[in-house]
Design a protein around this motif. Sequence first.
Motif, PDB file in Angstrom:
ATOM      1  N   ASN A 105      54.010  -0.884  -0.906  1.00 20.91           N
ATOM      2  CA  ASN A 105      54.211  -0.322  -2.237  1.00 20.91           C
ATOM      3  C   ASN A 105      53.369  -1.014  -3.306  1.00 20.91           C
ATOM      4  O   ASN A 105      53.710  -1.004  -4.476  1.00 20.91           O
ATOM      5  CB  ASN A 105      55.691  -0.391  -2.613  1.00 20.91           C
ATOM      6  N   GLY A 106      52.266  -1.640  -2.909  1.00 23.79           N
ATOM      7  CA  GLY A 106      51.363  -2.271  -3.863  1.00 23.79           C
ATOM      8  C   GLY A 106      51.798  -3.648  -4.321  1.00 23.79           C
ATOM      9  O   GLY A 106      51.182  -4.224  -5.215  1.00 23.79           O
ATOM     10  N   GLU A 107      52.823  -4.205  -3.701  1.00 25.07           N
ATOM     11  CA  GLU A 107      53.331  -5.526  -4.073  1.00 25.07           C
ATOM     12  C   GLU A 107      52.654  -6.623  -3.235  1.00 25.07           C
ATOM     13  O   GLU A 107      52.062  -6.348  -2.204  1.00 25.07           O
ATOM     14  CB  GLU A 107      54.850  -5.594  -3.867  1.00 25.07           C
ATOM     15  N   THR A 108      52.813  -7.842  -3.690  1.00 23.66           N
ATOM     16  CA  THR A 108      52.310  -9.009  -2.982  1.00 23.66           C
ATOM     17  C   THR A 108      53.348  -9.485  -1.983  1.00 23.66           C
ATOM     18  O   THR A 108      54.530  -9.626  -2.330  1.00 23.66           O
ATOM     19  CB  THR A 108      51.986 -10.143  -3.967  1.00 23.66           C
ATOM     20  N   TYR A 109      52.908  -9.735  -0.752  1.00 25.44           N
ATOM     21  CA  TYR A 109      53.775 -10.216   0.325  1.00 25.44           C
ATOM     22  C   TYR A 109      53.176 -11.494   0.906  1.00 25.44           C
ATOM     23  O   TYR A 109      52.051 -11.869   0.592  1.00 25.44           O
ATOM     24  CB  TYR A 109      53.952  -9.141   1.401  1.00 25.44           C
ATOM     25  N   HIS A 110      53.945 -12.121   1.763  1.00 29.00           N
ATOM     26  CA  HIS A 110      53.556 -13.423   2.297  1.00 29.00           C
ATOM     27  C   HIS A 110      53.716 -13.440   3.813  1.00 29.00           C
ATOM     28  O   HIS A 110      54.579 -12.761   4.363  1.00 29.00           O
ATOM     29  CB  HIS A 110      54.452 -14.529   1.721  1.00 29.00           C
ATOM     30  N   ILE A 111      52.906 -14.273   4.440  1.00 29.10           N
ATOM     31  CA  ILE A 111      53.131 -14.665   5.822  1.00 29.10           C
ATOM     32  C   ILE A 111      53.511 -16.132   5.771  1.00 29.10           C
ATOM     33  O   ILE A 111      52.784 -16.945   5.185  1.00 29.10           O
ATOM     34  CB  ILE A 111      51.874 -14.464   6.700  1.00 29.10           C
ATOM     35  N   PHE A 112      54.668 -16.476   6.327  1.00 27.90           N
ATOM     36  CA  PHE A 112      55.102 -17.867   6.428  1.00 27.90           C
ATOM     37  C   PHE A 112      54.964 -18.285   7.880  1.00 27.90           C
ATOM     38  O   PHE A 112      55.472 -17.604   8.776  1.00 27.90           O
ATOM     39  CB  PHE A 112      56.568 -18.034   6.033  1.00 27.90           C
ATOM     40  N   ILE A 113      54.300 -19.392   8.101  1.00 27.58           N
ATOM     41  CA  ILE A 113      54.161 -19.953   9.442  1.00 27.58           C
ATOM     42  C   ILE A 113      54.720 -21.369   9.425  1.00 27.58           C
ATOM     43  O   ILE A 113      54.330 -22.185   8.589  1.00 27.58           O
ATOM     44  CB  ILE A 113      52.690 -19.962   9.904  1.00 27.58           C
ATOM     45  N   ARG A 114      55.639 -21.614  10.329  1.00 29.16           N
ATOM     46  CA  ARG A 114      56.138 -22.973  10.529  1.00 29.16           C
ATOM     47  C   ARG A 114      55.443 -23.537  11.758  1.00 29.16           C
ATOM     48  O   ARG A 114      55.061 -22.803  12.662  1.00 29.16           O
ATOM     49  CB  ARG A 114      57.651 -22.978  10.700  1.00 29.16           C
ATOM     50  N   THR A 115      55.300 -24.857  11.767  1.00 30.19           N
ATOM     51  CA  THR A 115      54.589 -25.524  12.854  1.00 30.19           C
ATOM     52  C   THR A 115      55.466 -26.614  13.463  1.00 30.19           C
ATOM     53  O   THR A 115      56.578 -26.858  12.998  1.00 30.19           O
ATOM     54  CB  THR A 115      53.295 -26.185  12.334  1.00 30.19           C
ATOM     55  N   TYR A 121      63.474 -25.468   7.246  1.00 31.89           N
ATOM     56  CA  TYR A 121      63.177 -24.053   7.017  1.00 31.89           C
ATOM     57  C   TYR A 121      62.440 -23.838   5.694  1.00 31.89           C
ATOM     58  O   TYR A 121      61.802 -22.823   5.493  1.00 31.89           O
ATOM     59  CB  TYR A 121      64.457 -23.212   7.069  1.00 31.89           C
ATOM     60  N   ARG A 122      62.490 -24.806   4.793  1.00 27.46           N
ATOM     61  CA  ARG A 122      61.772 -24.714   3.518  1.00 27.46           C
ATOM     62  C   ARG A 122      60.361 -25.301   3.607  1.00 27.46           C
ATOM     63  O   ARG A 122      59.638 -25.324   2.620  1.00 27.46           O
ATOM     64  CB  ARG A 122      62.547 -25.450   2.430  1.00 27.46           C
ATOM     65  N   ASP A 123      59.969 -25.773   4.753  1.00 27.91           N
ATOM     66  CA  ASP A 123      58.681 -26.423   4.978  1.00 27.91           C
ATOM     67  C   ASP A 123      57.827 -25.485   5.828  1.00 27.91           C
ATOM     68  O   ASP A 123      58.116 -25.266   6.998  1.00 27.91           O
ATOM     69  CB  ASP A 123      58.915 -27.760   5.691  1.00 27.91           C
ATOM     70  N   TYR A 124      56.779 -24.929   5.250  1.00 28.80           N
ATOM     71  CA  TYR A 124      55.973 -23.923   5.944  1.00 28.80           C
ATOM     72  C   TYR A 124      54.584 -23.834   5.320  1.00 28.80           C
ATOM     73  O   TYR A 124      54.325 -24.379   4.246  1.00 28.80           O
ATOM     74  CB  TYR A 124      56.647 -22.549   5.890  1.00 28.80           C
ATOM     75  N   TYR A 125      53.708 -23.121   6.012  1.00 27.75           N
ATOM     76  CA  TYR A 125      52.402 -22.737   5.489  1.00 27.75           C
ATOM     77  C   TYR A 125      52.504 -21.268   5.087  1.00 27.75           C
ATOM     78  O   TYR A 125      53.195 -20.487   5.753  1.00 27.75           O
ATOM     79  CB  TYR A 125      51.324 -22.880   6.558  1.00 27.75           C
ATOM     80  N   SER A 126      51.809 -20.889   4.021  1.00 19.84           N
ATOM     81  CA  SER A 126      51.879 -19.490   3.605  1.00 19.84           C
ATOM     82  C   SER A 126      50.522 -18.979   3.147  1.00 19.84           C
ATOM     83  O   SER A 126      49.661 -19.740   2.708  1.00 19.84           O
ATOM     84  CB  SER A 126      52.899 -19.315   2.472  1.00 19.84           C
ATOM     85  N   SER A 127      50.377 -17.668   3.274  1.00 19.65           N
ATOM     86  CA  SER A 127      49.232 -16.952   2.753  1.00 19.65           C
ATOM     87  C   SER A 127      49.755 -15.628   2.205  1.00 19.65           C
ATOM     88  O   SER A 127      50.762 -15.103   2.694  1.00 19.65           O
ATOM     89  CB  SER A 127      48.198 -16.707   3.857  1.00 19.65           C
ATOM     90  N   THR A 128      49.103 -15.106   1.187  1.00 17.78           N
ATOM     91  CA  THR A 128      49.580 -13.886   0.544  1.00 17.78           C
ATOM     92  C   THR A 128      48.577 -12.751   0.696  1.00 17.78           C
ATOM     93  O   THR A 128      47.384 -12.977   0.934  1.00 17.78           O
ATOM     94  CB  THR A 128      49.845 -14.108  -0.953  1.00 17.78           C
TER      95      THR A 128
END
Length: 185
Positions: A105-115, A121-128
């Motif tokens: 819908n034209g919004e910004t979303y994220h990919i969260f990757i944990r390693t 659960y609050r510690d992750y890498y992200s890209s939008t």
Amino acid sequence: MKRLLILVLLTFSGLSFATEKDIKIPFTKDSGKYWQYISDRTMGGVSEGQAVLEQEGEMFFARLSGNVSTANNGGFIQLRTNLSFFDFEKDITKIKGVKLNVSGNGETYHIFIRTDKTRSYRDYYSSTFIANSNWEVIDLPLSSFKHRFSNNFDLEGKNLRTFGIVAYGRDFESDISVSEIIFYY
């Protein structure tokens, strides 16, 4: 925590954008049980949403939709998997990035990757990325993923543990569909 079974065949009208060297994580009747819908309600938030399987012609896709609310210290809905559930036949240490076929819908979303190096659960890498109304392939090199706490860009394929498609961080209506996920070299 609400568990979600998604049955998805990762194809885009029968045409894949992956090469033989790439790693596809197939959504099938058997692998769907490894995906979860999770929201901020697990920690007292009030966001509401759902993840469902839909079909458009020959293409199946997961659709994550709902109302993301930052009220009560919340602010996310997500579809997540633990990558250890998948039997990777190829060496994941040399992965350079991930591609997704998305519409939204034209919004910004994220990919969260944990390693294996992230601690909670609050510690992750992200890209939008922005999910537009037309289906398109989004390319997210691992070098584009930033660590939440340190702002380092040191994500490596050998460390991948969980993968989440996330509507996050602000009040908005989420509506994103994903038909294919490919890790590439």
